[in-house]
Each structure stands twice: as C-alpha cells, then as structure tokens.
Design an enzyme around this catalytic site. Sequence first.
Site, mmCIF file in Angstrom:
data_model
loop_
_atom_site.group_PDB
_atom_site.id
_atom_site.type_symbol
_atom_site.label_atom_id
_atom_site.label_comp_id
_atom_site.label_asym_id
_atom_site.label_seq_id
_atom_site.Cartn_x
_atom_site.Cartn_y
_atom_site.Cartn_z
ATOM 1 N N THR A 79 -2.301 27.812 4.487
ATOM 2 C CA THR A 79 -2.134 27.204 3.156
ATOM 3 C C THR A 79 -2.910 27.973 2.095
ATOM 4 O OG1 THR A 79 -2.082 25.053 4.250
ATOM 5 C CG2 THR A 79 -2.215 25.043 1.856
ATOM 6 N N HIS A 194 1.929 18.436 8.979
ATOM 7 C CA HIS A 194 1.067 19.485 9.530
ATOM 8 C C HIS A 194 1.044 19.344 11.048
ATOM 9 C CE1 HIS A 194 -2.467 21.914 10.385
ATOM 10 N NE2 HIS A 194 -2.504 22.311 9.120
ATOM 11 N N ASP A 253 4.701 26.123 2.178
ATOM 12 C CA ASP A 253 3.528 27.010 2.178
ATOM 13 C C ASP A 253 3.593 28.092 3.261
ATOM 14 O OD1 ASP A 253 2.971 25.241 4.315
ATOM 15 O OD2 ASP A 253 0.893 24.875 3.708
ATOM 16 N N HIS A 254 4.162 27.762 4.443
ATOM 17 C CA HIS A 254 4.230 28.727 5.559
ATOM 18 C C HIS A 254 5.058 28.091 6.656
ATOM 19 C CE1 HIS A 254 1.284 26.083 7.386
ATOM 20 N NE2 HIS A 254 0.524 26.237 6.314
HETATM 21 C C1 GP9 Z 1 -5.811 21.612 4.850
HETATM 22 C C2 GP9 Z 1 -4.377 21.900 4.588
HETATM 23 C C3 GP9 Z 1 -3.719 22.449 5.787
HETATM 24 O O1 GP9 Z 1 -6.542 21.259 3.730
HETATM 25 O O2 GP9 Z 1 -4.223 22.696 3.483
HETATM 26 O O3 GP9 Z 1 -4.178 23.719 6.061
HETATM 27 P P1 GP9 Z 1 -3.390 24.766 6.951
HETATM 28 O O4 GP9 Z 1 -3.848 24.589 8.362
HETATM 29 O O5 GP9 Z 1 -1.927 24.512 6.831
HETATM 30 O O6 GP9 Z 1 -3.782 26.067 6.383
HETATM 31 MN MN MN Z 2 -0.411 24.552 5.404
#
Ligand code: GP9
Ligand code: MN
Length: 416
Positions: A79, A194, A253-254
């Site tokens: 992220t 997530h 984001d990914h």
């Molecule tokens: C944590 C969120 C998730 O604050 O941004 O993080 P990631 O593991 O996807 O980088």
């Molecule tokens: Mn993320």
Amino acid sequence: DSSSFIDIENYLKANQKDPSDKFGIAQGKNVVIISMESLQSFVINETIDGEEITPYLNNLIKESYYFDNFYHQTGQGKTSDSEFLLENSLYPLGRGAVFFTHATNEYTATPEIVKDYGYFSSVFHANDKTFWNRDIMYDSFGYDTFFDDDSYEITEDNSIGWGLKDKDFFEQSVELLKSQPQPFYSKFITLTNHFPFELEEEDRMVNEYDSNSRTLNRYFPTVRYMDESIKLFMERLKEEGIYENTIFVLYGDHYGISENHNKAMAKFLNKEEITPFDSVQLQRVPLIIHIPGVTDKDPQVLSTISGQIDLKPTILSLLGIDTRNDVHFGSDLFSPEKLDLTVLRDGSFITDKYVYTTNMCYDKETGLETEVSFCEPYIEKAQFELDYSDEIIYGDLLRFYNGTSYREQPLEEFDQ
Ligand code: GP9
Ligand code: MN
C-alpha cells in the site's frame, strides 16, 4: 554528480507532454481519492454464482472514465508503494519500502503542490499512524492532517481482520470530512479487503469461491463488502452536499491474490494455466475517475496503457495545475502524446502490442510468446525509467531541484 542531473533532466524534459483537452475541467473542486485494498481488475464486471462481485463499481464505471489497462507498480512496500507512486509519480524501490528507507527526503508531492492553490490535504486510514512509517512520510509529502486510528471509534464489534470495517470507516469518516475546509484533497485507504480476507457471515453478500485456495475463495465476499462500503460512502456524500463539488479517483493499490494461488486462479478464469503473460495481466487494478456533471454525461472506457505513476500528472491536470516543471515519470492519461508504455517495478513492461516479462516477449493480443526483438526497442527505456527514479531517491536529488532545473548544491545551501 552533475552529469547524472543533466541526464535525468534531459530524460524528463523529453518525456514532457502538452496539456490535454481535459486540463482544468475540475478546477477548484474537492478531490476524494479512494485506495481500494487489494482490488484487481479481474473481478470487475464478473460474477460468482451469478452474482456481480462489484455491482456498485460496475455501475459507477457506467458514469465515469474507466481505465481497463491500468497496472499497479508496487514492490515490497505494498500500500505504501502505491501511495508513493500516487503522490510523487516516482517509482518505489526495487527492494524494501521507500516509506521506511527514504521518508525524510525532499519531495514535491501532490499535497504540497495543491496547497499553493488553496487546498487542504488529509489522509483517512484507521490504522496506527506509524504503520509503514506513514506519520513521517506524510509530513514529507506536505499533508495537513492524518486521521489515523485515534480519530475513529474502534470496537470489537465494528472490527474484523486488520481493524475497523470499511463500512464503519467510511461512515465515521464523513463526519471528519465535514469538518474540513474546502477545497480539500483527501485520501481514504480501505482495509477490509486485505489478506487473509476475513469477514463475518452476516457481512457476506456473495458466496465464497470453491477451489483449493482458501485465499481466493474468501477474496470475493470481502471485495463485495468493500464495493458496498464505497456505495454507502458515495450516498452519504450526496446527502451531505459534498458529492457535486468533488472529483473522485478510485484505484486498486496492488494485487490481492499472489502467484501462489495460480491453480485456483486458472480455474476461476477458465484457463488451463497461468503463464508469465497472464501474471502480468493480473497486475491490472481498476482506475475509475468520476467527475459529477462531466463523466456521467460522457462515460468512457479507456484502454490506455497506464499505471499508478500516471495518477499525479493526471489529477493535477484535471485541476488545471501546470506540471511542465514538475519532476515526474508518469503522464497525464488524457494527453494524446502519452507513450504506450508502462513499466512494472520488477522490470516487466507493457506496450500497446507487447508484454515483456521474465526475459520473454509476448504478443499482447494473443498472449503467445513472440520474438524478443519485438520488445527490444523498449527494454532500455524501461530500465532508464526505474534507474533514474531510483537515482533521485537514493541521492535525495529533489533537494537540488529549484523548480525548473537541477543545481549542483542543495537549495538550502544557495539560500544562505
Ligand atoms: C495497512 C494497510 C494495508 O495500514 O495499508 O497494508 P498492506 O499490507 O496492503 O501494505
Ligand atoms: Mn494494501
């Protein structure tokens, strides 16, 4: 040394694009950015057991500019790397997370730029402020406020997995958002979708998938949940009268599903196997730009070869902010001069005709391996992109940039 400055400067100048015909169409409007956790494009307009996985986003796309060839360019910083790309239009690092290793560098990030145009900037994310070193990096980016987990009421009831559930996050964020001066530039980072994609039974709106991967199976209900949370957020912003005067940029984001789940993924996609070509194509994440009063009248699906590196110049251009002297590697996605090339952090790249990965060249249309010589013309350029961006970060070179060119000494030494 100064020779590398000149190389970098020449490279970036050669990459500069004239403003597009969309320059300034959102001038003075609020900006809401939604970072959609682990959202990949393969779920868009797809169903599971006959149910849409992202019904809200599918509808929003019908009233928006939707980029269906948009790639994430993140590395180990996940992220935080996507945030780095978004705010700076620089590449994250090949190893480690730039948020940790170079958080006190000099940057010319979007929050800092829009401040000069009267914008208030903020981040909304219900996690500890030190996670990914965000508190330090956000200062370097020039953010006015970070609404971290201390700004939210988080209980056992409204939490799952990594923390506050997205619906509660957005609901509580509206109140915080209302307290801000306008125009604002505000980023919302979701969390529920997530890994390992936990969700209570009562929050599931679609079925889990049935495969040998528990991860992929669970992905669909959490994606559906995030989709619903964004719908609620947008409806609340309409009720509050914020929606009309705001532009929305939503992006994944990914990836959420790693190559460890290729077998299950192949099953879902009705493919025999996931080739290196398919793996690159699976790095596509949705980008939706929604401008009330504009994109609803003229929705478009744009297949421009693009990536997160392009977000900064695109957003600034929509706001009518000239970026010709800004140091950035991406381009305004609406510029007709945009090159058909997107470079991923591992050195893979995508053009309008080819995909280059693991030293092989694939025909983009058929997905079949083709002669490496077809990809050859872009290999050097792709390497320059990553190397020059790395040089800027490792050398903290933005210290030397005076707004139009690089100097041989840091700016503060000139000021004295
Ligand atoms: C944590 C969120 C998730 O604050 O941004 O993080 P990631 O593991 O996807 O980088
Ligand atoms: Mn993320």
